[in-house]
Design a protein around this motif. Sequence first.
Motif, PDB file in Angstrom:
ATOM      1  N   TRP A  56       0.666  -1.168   0.056  1.00 47.20           N
ATOM      2  CA  TRP A  56       0.044  -0.048   0.085  1.00 47.20           C
ATOM      3  C   TRP A  56       0.785   1.360  -0.004  1.00 47.20           C
ATOM      4  N   PHE A  69      -7.798   4.244  -2.497  1.00 47.89           N
ATOM      5  CA  PHE A  69      -7.458   3.391  -1.365  1.00 47.89           C
ATOM      6  C   PHE A  69      -8.650   3.369  -0.514  1.00 47.89           C
ATOM      7  N   GLN A  73      -6.688   1.045   4.436  1.00 47.45           N
ATOM      8  CA  GLN A  73      -5.433   1.337   3.851  1.00 47.45           C
ATOM      9  C   GLN A  73      -4.798   2.765   3.998  1.00 47.45           C
TER      10      GLN A  73
END
Length: 315
Positions: A56, A69, A73
């Motif tokens: 991420w 996202f 995240q």
Amino acid sequence: MTLFNKKIMSYILIFAIAAVTGLAVGKIYVDNLEAPSTVSAEESSLRDADSTIREWVDRAEGGASVDSFTVVQLYNIAEYKLTHSEDYYSGKFYKLMTGVVNAPMGIKQQMRSEKFYDNGTFLYNKLSPSTSSLAPAICSRVVYDKNSGVIKINPKGTFVDGADVITGVFDANNYVDYTMEEYKAIFNTEPSTVMPYIISTITCGQNKVSPVTKNADGTYSFSIAIDGDYLALAALYYSYEIKFSSGMADPPKWVSLNMDITIDENFNFVGIDYTEVYKMNVSGIGMMTVTDEFSDQFFFGTDVPNFVDEIKEVL
């Protein structure tokens, strides 16, 4: 619902949490059912894998937009950057939490919590003057040097009368040395832990999250809510901190949490507002519901106040 049925439901929930976390049922211990349970588990089992979080972060560093996202995240990217501040913020950050603790019988206690970090040196102040015999004053400091492994706690600071903000003074003679094992036995985590809650795809399994909103100043905001046994998981080590600070015999029994989080366009934490509700078992009174309303502010790099000189004599 009968007590028998409540117990059956609790067992179902235990198995559900075990299935989500991958933990054996025997590794989850649930307290009495007066309030949502206190759960014990391995911290690493409740977090997303380091390799997943790193993916991420790499996407964010590679130019992916904030709105590509999920909320969980985004939180983990910002937390990763905070805990790897040498790579992002010249090795310095400062987290300031202020707010109020509300309890029955008119108890309202101000709180100021500071976490400093400067290239291996960590300092944590927790300050809350007492307003009632049922709510003890808190004036403590933790000092941790990652390079040497030294951990010191001063639980007996004194407040500065008339200060514009809640301020503590800590006598160098009142520090007590701790090994890492002794510290973990008290706080159930390491002294380098920054954020109070474990936020992951596991602890946020209820998916009580808001959409991500872009603000006029270019920042982004979103909310996360957790309750019941998922919250007991998210507060795995924060429960120990509250128990230590309050001086109570038992950790809190969690009811609900709401977090309103703001990050900037570079995935850095800007601020977090918390509303957290839990119950404490007060001797002679029983279960007392407590509502905390706290706000975090984050500062990085050259915006971090200097504190290293203040604790050189301690280390």
